[in-house]
Scaffold this motif. Sequence first.
Motif, PDB file in Angstrom:
ATOM      1  N   TRP A 235      -7.117   6.359   8.464  1.00  0.00           N
ATOM      2  CA  TRP A 235      -7.616   5.030   8.097  1.00  0.00           C
ATOM      3  C   TRP A 235      -8.367   5.058   6.773  1.00  0.00           C
ATOM      4  O   TRP A 235      -8.357   4.070   6.027  1.00  0.00           O
ATOM      5  CB  TRP A 235      -8.474   4.436   9.214  1.00  0.00           C
ATOM      6  CG  TRP A 235      -9.743   5.168   9.546  1.00  0.00           C
ATOM      7  CD1 TRP A 235      -9.895   6.163  10.456  1.00  0.00           C
ATOM      8  CD2 TRP A 235     -11.045   4.928   8.995  1.00  0.00           C
ATOM      9  NE1 TRP A 235     -11.203   6.581  10.504  1.00  0.00           N
ATOM     10  CE2 TRP A 235     -11.936   5.830   9.626  1.00  0.00           C
ATOM     11  CE3 TRP A 235     -11.547   4.041   8.059  1.00  0.00           C
ATOM     12  CZ2 TRP A 235     -13.297   5.877   9.329  1.00  0.00           C
ATOM     13  CZ3 TRP A 235     -12.911   4.073   7.747  1.00  0.00           C
ATOM     14  CH2 TRP A 235     -13.764   4.986   8.385  1.00  0.00           C
ATOM     15  N   VAL A 236      -8.985   6.198   6.445  1.00  0.00           N
ATOM     16  CA  VAL A 236      -9.629   6.345   5.142  1.00  0.00           C
ATOM     17  C   VAL A 236      -8.563   6.408   4.047  1.00  0.00           C
ATOM     18  O   VAL A 236      -8.717   5.809   2.971  1.00  0.00           O
ATOM     19  CB  VAL A 236     -10.533   7.590   5.110  1.00  0.00           C
ATOM     20  CG1 VAL A 236     -11.084   7.831   3.707  1.00  0.00           C
ATOM     21  CG2 VAL A 236     -11.687   7.436   6.098  1.00  0.00           C
ATOM     22  N   TYR A 237      -7.472   7.106   4.311  1.00  0.00           N
ATOM     23  CA  TYR A 237      -6.360   7.143   3.360  1.00  0.00           C
ATOM     24  C   TYR A 237      -5.793   5.739   3.132  1.00  0.00           C
ATOM     25  O   TYR A 237      -5.521   5.334   1.997  1.00  0.00           O
ATOM     26  CB  TYR A 237      -5.240   8.051   3.864  1.00  0.00           C
ATOM     27  CG  TYR A 237      -5.585   9.517   3.956  1.00  0.00           C
ATOM     28  CD1 TYR A 237      -6.556  10.094   3.131  1.00  0.00           C
ATOM     29  CD2 TYR A 237      -4.921  10.351   4.864  1.00  0.00           C
ATOM     30  CE1 TYR A 237      -6.846  11.450   3.217  1.00  0.00           C
ATOM     31  CE2 TYR A 237      -5.205  11.703   4.938  1.00  0.00           C
ATOM     32  CZ  TYR A 237      -6.174  12.245   4.119  1.00  0.00           C
ATOM     33  OH  TYR A 237      -6.464  13.580   4.195  1.00  0.00           O
ATOM     34  N   ASP A 238      -5.600   4.998   4.226  1.00  0.00           N
ATOM     35  CA  ASP A 238      -5.036   3.648   4.119  1.00  0.00           C
ATOM     36  C   ASP A 238      -5.951   2.744   3.291  1.00  0.00           C
ATOM     37  O   ASP A 238      -5.477   1.988   2.425  1.00  0.00           O
ATOM     38  CB  ASP A 238      -4.834   3.049   5.505  1.00  0.00           C
ATOM     39  CG  ASP A 238      -3.780   3.796   6.320  1.00  0.00           C
ATOM     40  OD1 ASP A 238      -2.964   4.523   5.717  1.00  0.00           O
ATOM     41  OD2 ASP A 238      -3.792   3.655   7.562  1.00  0.00           O
TER      42      ASP A 238
ATOM     43  N   GLN B  30       2.133   6.542  -6.209  1.00  0.00           N
ATOM     44  CA  GLN B  30       2.128   8.007  -6.191  1.00  0.00           C
ATOM     45  C   GLN B  30       1.122   8.574  -5.186  1.00  0.00           C
ATOM     46  O   GLN B  30       1.187   9.761  -4.867  1.00  0.00           O
ATOM     47  CB  GLN B  30       1.826   8.547  -7.582  1.00  0.00           C
ATOM     48  CG  GLN B  30       2.914   8.240  -8.603  1.00  0.00           C
ATOM     49  CD  GLN B  30       2.661   8.910  -9.939  1.00  0.00           C
ATOM     50  OE1 GLN B  30       1.526   9.177 -10.301  1.00  0.00           O
ATOM     51  NE2 GLN B  30       3.726   9.196 -10.665  1.00  0.00           N
ATOM     52  N   LEU B  31       0.214   7.739  -4.687  1.00  0.00           N
ATOM     53  CA  LEU B  31      -0.742   8.203  -3.684  1.00  0.00           C
ATOM     54  C   LEU B  31       0.019   8.560  -2.405  1.00  0.00           C
ATOM     55  O   LEU B  31       0.742   7.740  -1.848  1.00  0.00           O
ATOM     56  CB  LEU B  31      -1.786   7.128  -3.389  1.00  0.00           C
ATOM     57  CG  LEU B  31      -2.752   6.798  -4.530  1.00  0.00           C
ATOM     58  CD1 LEU B  31      -3.630   5.605  -4.160  1.00  0.00           C
ATOM     59  CD2 LEU B  31      -3.623   8.000  -4.874  1.00  0.00           C
ATOM     60  N   GLY B  32      -0.132   9.789  -1.958  1.00  0.00           N
ATOM     61  CA  GLY B  32       0.579  10.251  -0.775  1.00  0.00           C
ATOM     62  C   GLY B  32       1.903  10.916  -1.089  1.00  0.00           C
ATOM     63  O   GLY B  32       2.601  11.364  -0.175  1.00  0.00           O
ATOM     64  N   SER B  33       2.256  10.996  -2.393  1.00  0.00           N
ATOM     65  CA  SER B  33       3.502  11.683  -2.767  1.00  0.00           C
ATOM     66  C   SER B  33       3.209  12.688  -3.873  1.00  0.00           C
ATOM     67  O   SER B  33       2.912  13.844  -3.607  1.00  0.00           O
ATOM     68  CB  SER B  33       4.571  10.670  -3.191  1.00  0.00           C
ATOM     69  OG  SER B  33       4.096   9.863  -4.262  1.00  0.00           O
TER      70      SER B  33
END
Length: 455
Positions: free
Chosen positions: A128-131, A31-34
């Motif tokens: 890159w922090v999100y990844d 769900q991260l990013g959605s």
Amino acid sequence: MLNRFRFTSLALLLAATSWQAQAADTRGVEQLGSVLTPLGAEQAGNAAGTIPAWTGGLTQAPAGYKGSGSHHVDPYPDDQPLFTITQANLAQYKDQLTPGQLALFAAYPNTFQMPIYTTRRSGAAPQWVYDNTRQNAASARLTEGGSGFVGASGGIPFPLPQSGVEAVWNHIARYRGTYVIRRSAEVAVQRNGSFLPIISQQEGLFRFYDPKLTDPANNNILFYYLSQTRSPARLAGGAVLVHETIDQLKEARQAWAYNAGQRRVRRAPSLAYDTPIAAADGLRTADDTDLYNGSPDRYQWQLVGKQEIYIPYNNYRVTSPTVKYQDLLQVGHLNPAHTRYELHRVWVVEGTLKPGSRHLYSKRRLYLDEDSWQAAVVDQYDGRGELWRVSMGYLKNFYELPTTWSALDVYHDLQARRYHVQNLDNEEPNTIAFDQPVPDVGEFTPAALRRQGTR
């Protein structure tokens, strides 16, 4: 009380699992990013429409910004207050305020106000922090007792928090660049409004966000910090060096102080927990700095839930070079004309002092911005259980990275009726810079501190 808090189904699901001796819980990672933002906030707005959906945040500097190190340009210059909370209409909004904010209205009924602006979810971070945050969600885990964590690097360690201590670690380890340098002032504002700026230059090397380290948590170094005092003359030349560890029970924080008069570097082993900070005139403790820092081991942390609160947000005017300290720093509090508050969802985390542990504060309640994990407000209670101090971080987006950090940190003592302010740079020619070459860790050693020390 429960009807003031809105728990998400995800938070309830994750909170049901004990964090002790558990590996990371990967439920919800997809769900991260959605449904959730890449850092774990709810992407949707609220039902009332007063909090909008997150659509990526502020990722580009506005027109007129001159680049890293220059003062920030307000990206929302045309915004005007929707309304202002005052003592006269306080009852109407008390459910969206913290006990500490209500106490400030009680302490300064004729002058303390909160101008409320349109909520802009400007929080953002690099991809890159999100990844890395997504990877951390599947691999990070607490060490025994929650005194540290491993299996995470370069991002929020627990974007799907299962416990209060995980949420606290998200604040402590949030993104603030890799190497930062700034010159700023801190002041203790007395009851009559008088103050004397103490100007210093600070450097921070955040090893946890060093892309060359594959697992900084296993290195146990969170960051290196160096502060050198420039004025007033009686303090000039003094310096403090800190090696901040992640698990401070495994390896205690190391700190050294350089005394310019004696030209000596000495260990400062007591720079932790509730040690009073001299430069703050005793108005903040060592672990008050940055709203909360250091080892969380002396408190039992509870993840209370989420609440919609008016918090300081997008505060570009409080650090504008057009605003002088004499105008900003008023008796009791900052000049409300230069502050900005918005309605945001926050994680509420409460720390209760463990039996047998020692601290000036018997309880702390942290209000963490869901979009950044930055603490916006912290209420602190004395040994009698009475509200004593209120800390507020006046948040803004440092869009040159981007990241959300506090423009100013303000520490109110309700009993002494004094307050302390950190990170003032309105009257400095430049502000924080994130683009300087990353120095070698050898620049953050006692030997280097001795070499740099000057009268």
